[in-house]
Design a protein around this motif. Structure first.
Motif, short mmCIF file in Angstrom:
data_model
loop_
_atom_site.label_atom_id
_atom_site.label_comp_id
_atom_site.label_asym_id
_atom_site.label_seq_id
_atom_site.Cartn_x
_atom_site.Cartn_y
_atom_site.Cartn_z
N PRO A 54 25.06 39.72 40.63
CA PRO A 54 26.06 38.85 40.02
C PRO A 54 27.27 38.70 40.93
N PRO A 55 27.92 37.54 40.92
CA PRO A 55 29.04 37.30 41.82
C PRO A 55 30.25 38.18 41.54
N THR A 56 30.33 38.80 40.36
CA THR A 56 31.47 39.66 40.04
C THR A 56 31.20 41.12 40.35
N SER A 57 30.17 41.41 41.15
CA SER A 57 29.84 42.80 41.43
C SER A 57 30.95 43.51 42.19
N SER A 58 31.78 42.76 42.93
CA SER A 58 32.89 43.39 43.64
C SER A 58 34.05 43.74 42.70
N LEU A 59 33.97 43.34 41.43
CA LEU A 59 35.03 43.60 40.47
C LEU A 59 34.76 44.83 39.61
N ASN A 60 33.90 45.72 40.06
CA ASN A 60 33.64 46.92 39.29
C ASN A 60 34.91 47.74 39.17
N ALA A 61 35.17 48.22 37.98
CA ALA A 61 36.38 48.99 37.72
C ALA A 61 36.18 50.44 38.12
N ASP A 62 37.13 50.98 38.85
CA ASP A 62 37.14 52.39 39.19
C ASP A 62 38.09 53.06 38.20
N ILE A 63 37.55 53.84 37.26
CA ILE A 63 38.33 54.45 36.20
C ILE A 63 38.49 55.93 36.48
N VAL A 64 39.74 56.40 36.45
CA VAL A 64 40.04 57.81 36.68
C VAL A 64 40.77 58.34 35.45
N ASN A 65 40.25 59.42 34.88
CA ASN A 65 40.86 60.03 33.69
C ASN A 65 41.06 61.51 33.97
N THR A 66 42.30 61.88 34.33
CA THR A 66 42.61 63.27 34.62
C THR A 66 43.52 63.83 33.52
N ASP A 67 43.93 65.08 33.68
CA ASP A 67 44.85 65.68 32.71
C ASP A 67 46.24 65.06 32.77
N GLU A 68 46.62 64.49 33.91
CA GLU A 68 47.97 63.94 34.09
C GLU A 68 48.07 62.45 33.77
N LYS A 69 46.99 61.67 34.11
CA LYS A 69 47.09 60.22 33.95
C LYS A 69 45.72 59.59 33.75
N PHE A 70 45.75 58.34 33.29
CA PHE A 70 44.58 57.50 33.17
C PHE A 70 44.83 56.28 34.04
N SER A 71 43.88 55.92 34.91
CA SER A 71 44.10 54.76 35.77
C SER A 71 42.83 53.93 35.91
N VAL A 72 43.04 52.64 36.11
CA VAL A 72 41.96 51.68 36.34
C VAL A 72 42.32 50.94 37.62
N ASN A 73 41.37 50.87 38.55
CA ASN A 73 41.58 50.16 39.81
C ASN A 73 40.51 49.10 39.97
N LEU A 74 40.95 47.88 40.30
CA LEU A 74 40.04 46.75 40.49
C LEU A 74 40.38 46.03 41.78
N ASN A 75 39.34 45.53 42.45
CA ASN A 75 39.55 44.67 43.60
C ASN A 75 39.53 43.23 43.10
N VAL A 76 40.69 42.61 43.03
CA VAL A 76 40.80 41.24 42.54
C VAL A 76 41.32 40.32 43.65
N SER A 77 40.92 40.62 44.89
CA SER A 77 41.43 39.88 46.04
C SER A 77 41.02 38.41 46.02
N GLN A 78 40.00 38.04 45.23
CA GLN A 78 39.57 36.64 45.14
C GLN A 78 40.47 35.82 44.23
N PHE A 79 41.40 36.47 43.52
CA PHE A 79 42.25 35.79 42.56
C PHE A 79 43.71 35.89 42.98
N LYS A 80 44.48 34.86 42.65
CA LYS A 80 45.92 34.87 42.88
C LYS A 80 46.58 35.60 41.72
N PRO A 81 47.80 36.13 41.92
CA PRO A 81 48.48 36.85 40.83
C PRO A 81 48.67 36.02 39.56
N ASP A 82 48.92 34.72 39.69
CA ASP A 82 49.12 33.90 38.50
C ASP A 82 47.80 33.56 37.78
#
Length: 142
Positions: A31-59
């Motif tokens: 699928p063309p969105t395979s580069s948009l897989n979310a990297d989810i990190v859940n530790t004792d201190e924080k929860f974070s989600v990281n995505l590569n959205v370089s194909q999209f503009k901020p707006d």
């Protein structure tokens, strides 16, 4: 080694015979969105989600938080002389119970890495509750 050394059931299927030319297409689909897989990190201190959205503009990106449901959306519409194309993605992530939803923050780097972070709630330590002695209640009033 085959489970059927002397019997091959796929030769009995006429549909399998007709579909064999189409099977490589279905198994190699990327699928063309395979580069948009979310990297989810859940530790004792924080929860974070990281995505590569370089194909999209901020707006073209939207992040919404409804209770503990985090929605990340991107929608792009490109019009050229030869036609029009559209690209979109949507991710919905339910935040864990111990995340401070009031402190969710996002940032977008210059190379298109979207990071959404939230600290964990500070657990309330257990404590001992003293028992107060009270005078007896007259049963006739009730």
């Amino acid at each position: 080694m085959s489970l059927y050394p002397f019997f091959d059931p796929k030769h009995l299927s006429y549909m399998g015979e007709y579909m064999r030319d189409y099977m490589p297409v279905a198994t190699n689909y990327d699928p063309p969105t395979s580069s948009l897989n979310a990297d989810i990190v859940n530790t004792d201190e924080k929860f974070s989600v990281n995505l590569n959205v370089s194909q999209f503009k901020p707006d073209e990106l939207k992040i919404n938080l409804d209770g503990r449901k985090l929605s990340i959306q991107g929608e792009q519409d490109v019009v050229t002389d030869h036609g029009r194309s559209a690209k979109s993605f949507s991710r919905v992530i339910v935040l864990p119970e111990d995340v401070d939803v009031a402190s969710v923050a996002s940032s977008l780097s210059d190379d298109g890495k979207l990071s959404i972070e939230a600290p964990k709630l500070i657990p309330v330590p257990g404590r001992s509750i003293p028992i107060r002695k009270m005078p007896a209640i007259d049963q006739q009033k009730y």
